[in-house]
Design a protein around this motif. Structure first.
Motif, PDB file in Angstrom:
ATOM      1  N   PRO A  73     -29.929  -5.772 -25.736  1.00 13.23           N
ATOM      2  CA  PRO A  73     -30.328  -6.048 -27.131  1.00 13.23           C
ATOM      3  C   PRO A  73     -29.718  -5.039 -28.097  1.00 13.23           C
ATOM      4  N   ILE A  74     -29.450  -5.470 -29.311  1.00 12.65           N
ATOM      5  CA  ILE A  74     -28.956  -4.581 -30.368  1.00 12.65           C
ATOM      6  C   ILE A  74     -30.007  -4.580 -31.473  1.00 12.65           C
ATOM      7  N   LEU A  75     -30.768  -3.512 -31.551  1.00 11.30           N
ATOM      8  CA  LEU A  75     -31.885  -3.437 -32.480  1.00 11.30           C
ATOM      9  C   LEU A  75     -31.417  -2.936 -33.845  1.00 11.30           C
ATOM     10  N   VAL A  76     -31.849  -3.642 -34.888  1.00 14.91           N
ATOM     11  CA  VAL A  76     -31.502  -3.271 -36.263  1.00 14.91           C
ATOM     12  C   VAL A  76     -32.758  -3.285 -37.125  1.00 14.91           C
ATOM     13  N   LYS A  77     -32.645  -2.687 -38.315  1.00 17.34           N
ATOM     14  CA  LYS A  77     -33.753  -2.679 -39.268  1.00 17.34           C
ATOM     15  C   LYS A  77     -33.432  -3.611 -40.429  1.00 17.34           C
ATOM     16  N   SER A 116     -19.544 -11.810 -33.935  1.00 14.48           N
ATOM     17  CA  SER A 116     -19.429 -10.557 -33.181  1.00 14.48           C
ATOM     18  C   SER A 116     -20.306  -9.500 -33.832  1.00 14.48           C
ATOM     19  N   ILE A 117     -20.838  -8.614 -33.015  1.00 14.80           N
ATOM     20  CA  ILE A 117     -21.689  -7.517 -33.502  1.00 14.80           C
ATOM     21  C   ILE A 117     -21.076  -6.218 -32.991  1.00 14.80           C
ATOM     22  N   GLU A 118     -20.613  -5.396 -33.910  1.00 15.43           N
ATOM     23  CA  GLU A 118     -19.900  -4.182 -33.520  1.00 15.43           C
ATOM     24  C   GLU A 118     -20.569  -2.949 -34.102  1.00 15.43           C
ATOM     25  N   ARG A 119     -20.467  -1.866 -33.372  1.00 15.42           N
ATOM     26  CA  ARG A 119     -20.958  -0.579 -33.863  1.00 15.42           C
ATOM     27  C   ARG A 119     -19.956  -0.038 -34.867  1.00 15.42           C
ATOM     28  N   LYS A 155     -24.955   2.440 -38.116  1.00 15.22           N
ATOM     29  CA  LYS A 155     -24.664   1.139 -38.716  1.00 15.22           C
ATOM     30  C   LYS A 155     -24.014   0.206 -37.702  1.00 15.22           C
ATOM     31  N   VAL A 156     -24.352  -1.081 -37.842  1.00 18.23           N
ATOM     32  CA  VAL A 156     -23.617  -2.114 -37.104  1.00 18.23           C
ATOM     33  C   VAL A 156     -23.048  -3.085 -38.126  1.00 18.23           C
ATOM     34  N   ILE A 157     -21.983  -3.776 -37.738  1.00 18.51           N
ATOM     35  CA  ILE A 157     -21.390  -4.780 -38.620  1.00 18.51           C
ATOM     36  C   ILE A 157     -21.395  -6.119 -37.884  1.00 18.51           C
ATOM     37  N   VAL A 158     -21.888  -7.143 -38.567  1.00 20.07           N
ATOM     38  CA  VAL A 158     -21.958  -8.491 -38.015  1.00 20.07           C
ATOM     39  C   VAL A 158     -20.853  -9.326 -38.657  1.00 20.07           C
ATOM     40  N   PHE A 179     -21.095  -8.314 -42.676  1.00 15.75           N
ATOM     41  CA  PHE A 179     -22.054  -7.502 -43.417  1.00 15.75           C
ATOM     42  C   PHE A 179     -22.608  -6.415 -42.504  1.00 15.75           C
ATOM     43  N   THR A 180     -23.048  -5.336 -43.109  1.00 17.18           N
ATOM     44  CA  THR A 180     -23.559  -4.205 -42.343  1.00 17.18           C
ATOM     45  C   THR A 180     -25.081  -4.226 -42.299  1.00 17.18           C
ATOM     46  N   LEU A 181     -25.634  -3.614 -41.268  1.00 11.49           N
ATOM     47  CA  LEU A 181     -27.083  -3.456 -41.111  1.00 11.49           C
ATOM     48  C   LEU A 181     -27.352  -2.071 -40.536  1.00 11.49           C
ATOM     49  N   GLU A 182     -28.519  -1.555 -40.844  1.00  8.43           N
ATOM     50  CA  GLU A 182     -28.900  -0.255 -40.306  1.00  8.43           C
ATOM     51  C   GLU A 182     -29.367  -0.406 -38.863  1.00  8.43           C
ATOM     52  N   LYS A 183     -28.849   0.430 -38.012  1.00  7.03           N
ATOM     53  CA  LYS A 183     -29.217   0.375 -36.608  1.00  7.03           C
ATOM     54  C   LYS A 183     -30.581   1.046 -36.397  1.00  7.03           C
TER      55      LYS A 183
END
Length: 320
Positions: A203-207, A237-240, A245-248, A315-319
């Motif tokens: 799993p890739i957990l984000v806030k 794709s979901i990348e660190r 931060k991760v980018i989707v 778009f980016t999301l906070e990890k």
């Protein structure tokens, strides 16, 4: 010559030199004072005229007679005003275009509903089959109006900050799978494959607000299906990106978007397809909502596209 010779031999030369120096100095100081006062009055008048238009820029500074400083300030003022005028012109054009787009989006379903109701009132109501069919079509027109109004309401709330985000920790991989499940049939109609770029076993957990991020992904995937080619693909794709931060990325191999449209792509009601009969539906607000939701999370959204090659929205999301 006689006067000169008389003064030369009767008056001390030092007295003459002193008198000449005194006269020169006195005249210089008087002229200097008068010229400075004259220039000061003129510059003071310029400052007063400018402060009537731009009080915040000039009242903070003491008045100066240095022409270079004054010239720089006036040039800055002129450039600021030119930029302000150009911005107002752009906004005016945007306002006119926006109002035209709103009226176009609303009048189509309104006229549709009105046409079916008038037909029913003219006598079609007596025919049960026709009445039922026309009422269903009128209902679809009303649903489209509600859909547009809801989207506009959401954008307004996002812009003024009234829409509160319910920030939680969630698995972005599971969320993407849910979006794929919801849109699987829609994609199947155009024979478009929905897929990950790789098998995400962990799993890739984000806030973030899970419901709003789902809306973002849904809008982006729906757009890729709408403008994708048959037998095409939509890949996520979901990348660190960095440590926290991760980018989707949502990538497709569809029609693509011309470079001239990219700067305005996230505007309300802006469409790449300008034709009157738009081949794909939608309120024209989807990408604008996406942008506002991402910005409400204090994150960034990006787009890259090439005509007949495909598009990539990310778009980016906070990890977490």
């Amino acid at each position: 010559m006689s006067v000169f010779l008389y003064l030369f031999y009767t008056i001390n030369i030092l007295h003459i030199l002193f008198f000449a120096f005194f006269t020169y100095s006195f005249s210089f100081l008087i002229i200097q004072y008068r010229v400075e006062k004259f220039i000061y009055k003129r510059i003071n008048k310029i400052y007063k005229d400018l402060t009537l238009l731009e009080s915040t820029s000039f009242r903070r500074h003491s008045i100066t007679t240095d022409m270079a400083t004054l010239t720089r300030q006036i040039d800055k003022y002129a450039k600021d005003k030119k930029l302000e005028i150009e911005t107002l012109k752009v906004r005016e054009e945007y306002r006119k275009e926006f109002m035209g787009n709103v009226s176009h989006e609303l009048k189509t379903p309104l006229f549709t509903v009105q046409g079916y109701i008038e037909t029913l009132l003219d006598g079609a109501l007596k025919d049960k089959n026709v009445a039922e069919k026309y009422l269903e079509r009128a209902n679809k027109g009303v649903e489209r109006l509600i859909y547009i109004v809801k989207d506009l309401d959401m954008i307004t709330k996002l812009e003024v900050g009234d829409l509160r985000l319910n920030v939680t920790t969630f698995d972005i991989v599971d969320l993407v799978k849910s979006v794929f499940d919801l849109l699987e049939m829609k994609a199947a109609k155009k024979k478009i494959s929905l897929m990950f770029d790789m098998d995400y076993k962990q799993p890739i957990l984000v806030k973030g607000d899970e419901e709003r991020i789902q809306q973002v992904l849904t809008n982006l995937v729906v757009n890729s299906i709408k403008y994708g080619h048959q037998n095409g693909t939509t890949e996520i794709s979901i990348e660190r990106l960095i440590k926290n931060k991760v980018i989707v990325r949502v990538t497709d191999n569809g029609e693509g978007i011309g470079k001239e449209h990219l700067p305005r792509l996230f505007e309300r009601f802006y469409r790449v397809d300008k034709s009157g009969s738009r081949k794909e539906g939608g309120s024209g607000l989807g990408l604008s909502i996406v942008k506002h939701i991402i910005e409400a999370h204090d994150e960034k959204i990006y787009v890259e596209s090439e005509v007949n090659v495909g598009s990539e929205f990310s778009f980016t999301l906070e990890k977490a």
